[in-house]
Design a protein around this motif. Structure first.
Motif, mmCIF file in Angstrom:
data_model
loop_
_atom_site.group_PDB
_atom_site.id
_atom_site.type_symbol
_atom_site.label_atom_id
_atom_site.label_comp_id
_atom_site.label_asym_id
_atom_site.label_seq_id
_atom_site.Cartn_x
_atom_site.Cartn_y
_atom_site.Cartn_z
ATOM 1 N N ASN A 208 -26.057 -9.674 24.525
ATOM 2 C CA ASN A 208 -24.883 -9.476 23.693
ATOM 3 C C ASN A 208 -23.790 -8.828 24.546
ATOM 4 O O ASN A 208 -24.043 -7.838 25.223
ATOM 5 C CB ASN A 208 -25.257 -8.577 22.509
ATOM 6 C CG ASN A 208 -24.154 -8.444 21.509
ATOM 7 O OD1 ASN A 208 -23.176 -9.188 21.533
ATOM 8 N ND2 ASN A 208 -24.291 -7.489 20.620
ATOM 9 N N ILE A 209 -22.569 -9.388 24.517
ATOM 10 C CA ILE A 209 -21.453 -8.845 25.292
ATOM 11 C C ILE A 209 -20.361 -8.402 24.324
ATOM 12 O O ILE A 209 -19.892 -9.200 23.506
ATOM 13 C CB ILE A 209 -20.881 -9.889 26.279
ATOM 14 C CG1 ILE A 209 -21.970 -10.392 27.217
ATOM 15 C CG2 ILE A 209 -19.727 -9.288 27.069
ATOM 16 C CD1 ILE A 209 -21.530 -11.530 28.110
ATOM 17 N N ASN A 210 -19.959 -7.134 24.417
ATOM 18 C CA ASN A 210 -18.886 -6.584 23.592
ATOM 19 C C ASN A 210 -17.677 -6.314 24.478
ATOM 20 O O ASN A 210 -17.817 -5.744 25.555
ATOM 21 C CB ASN A 210 -19.330 -5.278 22.928
ATOM 22 C CG ASN A 210 -20.514 -5.492 22.019
ATOM 23 O OD1 ASN A 210 -20.584 -6.473 21.303
ATOM 24 N ND2 ASN A 210 -21.451 -4.568 22.060
ATOM 25 N N PHE A 211 -16.484 -6.687 23.991
ATOM 26 C CA PHE A 211 -15.249 -6.472 24.737
ATOM 27 C C PHE A 211 -14.362 -5.499 23.981
ATOM 28 O O PHE A 211 -14.217 -5.595 22.763
ATOM 29 C CB PHE A 211 -14.492 -7.796 24.933
ATOM 30 C CG PHE A 211 -15.222 -8.776 25.795
ATOM 31 C CD1 PHE A 211 -15.125 -8.703 27.173
ATOM 32 C CD2 PHE A 211 -16.005 -9.764 25.234
ATOM 33 C CE1 PHE A 211 -15.810 -9.602 27.986
ATOM 34 C CE2 PHE A 211 -16.686 -10.668 26.031
ATOM 35 C CZ PHE A 211 -16.589 -10.589 27.411
ATOM 36 N N VAL B 20 -4.050 -3.222 26.290
ATOM 37 C CA VAL B 20 -4.075 -4.563 26.859
ATOM 38 C C VAL B 20 -4.235 -5.546 25.709
ATOM 39 O O VAL B 20 -5.012 -5.301 24.784
ATOM 40 C CB VAL B 20 -5.265 -4.736 27.841
ATOM 41 C CG1 VAL B 20 -5.302 -6.141 28.406
ATOM 42 C CG2 VAL B 20 -5.187 -3.720 28.963
ATOM 43 N N LYS B 21 -3.511 -6.657 25.772
ATOM 44 C CA LYS B 21 -3.646 -7.697 24.767
ATOM 45 C C LYS B 21 -4.950 -8.452 25.004
ATOM 46 O O LYS B 21 -5.296 -8.768 26.142
ATOM 47 C CB LYS B 21 -2.457 -8.649 24.866
ATOM 48 C CG LYS B 21 -2.409 -9.673 23.779
ATOM 49 C CD LYS B 21 -1.176 -10.532 23.903
ATOM 50 C CE LYS B 21 -1.210 -11.612 22.855
ATOM 51 N NZ LYS B 21 -0.086 -12.546 23.014
ATOM 52 N N ALA B 22 -5.687 -8.743 23.944
ATOM 53 C CA ALA B 22 -6.964 -9.465 24.056
ATOM 54 C C ALA B 22 -6.734 -10.820 24.715
ATOM 55 O O ALA B 22 -5.757 -11.512 24.436
ATOM 56 C CB ALA B 22 -7.576 -9.647 22.680
ATOM 57 N N SER B 23 -7.658 -11.187 25.609
ATOM 58 C CA SER B 23 -7.498 -12.417 26.376
ATOM 59 C C SER B 23 -8.820 -13.185 26.423
ATOM 60 O O SER B 23 -9.825 -12.665 26.920
ATOM 61 C CB SER B 23 -7.044 -12.084 27.798
ATOM 62 O OG SER B 23 -7.159 -13.205 28.637
ATOM 63 N N ASN B 24 -8.789 -14.424 25.918
ATOM 64 C CA ASN B 24 -9.984 -15.274 25.990
ATOM 65 C C ASN B 24 -10.342 -15.589 27.435
ATOM 66 O O ASN B 24 -11.513 -15.688 27.779
ATOM 67 C CB ASN B 24 -9.771 -16.578 25.220
ATOM 68 C CG ASN B 24 -9.905 -16.372 23.723
ATOM 69 O OD1 ASN B 24 -10.519 -15.405 23.284
ATOM 70 N ND2 ASN B 24 -9.328 -17.275 22.961
ATOM 71 N N ARG B 25 -9.343 -15.767 28.267
ATOM 72 C CA ARG B 25 -9.568 -16.105 29.674
ATOM 73 C C ARG B 25 -10.366 -14.999 30.371
ATOM 74 O O ARG B 25 -11.326 -15.270 31.106
ATOM 75 C CB ARG B 25 -8.230 -16.325 30.374
ATOM 76 C CG ARG B 25 -8.326 -16.740 31.827
ATOM 77 C CD ARG B 25 -6.935 -16.944 32.427
ATOM 78 N NE ARG B 25 -6.091 -15.782 32.301
ATOM 79 C CZ ARG B 25 -6.102 -14.753 33.152
ATOM 80 N NH1 ARG B 25 -6.922 -14.723 34.166
ATOM 81 N NH2 ARG B 25 -5.275 -13.736 32.979
ATOM 82 N N LEU B 26 -9.982 -13.741 30.148
ATOM 83 C CA LEU B 26 -10.707 -12.616 30.753
ATOM 84 C C LEU B 26 -12.128 -12.528 30.208
ATOM 85 O O LEU B 26 -13.070 -12.263 30.948
ATOM 86 C CB LEU B 26 -9.969 -11.304 30.503
ATOM 87 C CG LEU B 26 -8.685 -11.074 31.283
ATOM 88 C CD1 LEU B 26 -8.043 -9.762 30.853
ATOM 89 C CD2 LEU B 26 -8.941 -11.072 32.768
#
Length: 100
Positions: free
Chosen positions: A2-5, A10-16
């Motif tokens: 499970n990975i939590n971001f 910072v603006k949330a980024s799908n790429r990151l």
């Protein structure tokens, strides 16, 4: 795994998130005892242009947690540096586990 971001200033980024997930999946392939990863992205005001984009990664597994932090000029470089540092720590832990 499970990975939590989490993002701080910072603006949330799908790429990151995708980049970090790919690098963490490589760690999971080698070290199957990892249960969870928490990834924190933070922007800091620094006097140096080579720092300021911070990536913290905390891995949960049996035993003590592992943590790596990197502050470089881009989040991509910070992610790569933090994952490399965790890889070294995991290799040391795996070697200790084998010796017992």
């Amino acid at each position: 795994m499970n990975i939590n971001f989490e993002y701080d200033d910072v603006k949330a980024s799908n790429r990151l998130e995708i980049m970090a997930a790919k690098k963490l999946e490589k760690l999971l392939d080698k070290f199957d005892f990892i249960v969870r990863a928490d990834v924190f992205f933070k922007k800091e005001n620094t006097s140096s242009p080579d720092t300021g984009m911070v990536c913290n990664i905390r891995l949960s597994m049996p035993g003590p947690r592992m943590f790596a932090e990197s502050s470089l000029d881009s989040f991509e470089a910070s992610i790569a540096n933090s994952v490399d540092e965790l890889h070294r720590q995991l290799q040391k832990r795996k070697a200790k586990m084998k010796s017992r």
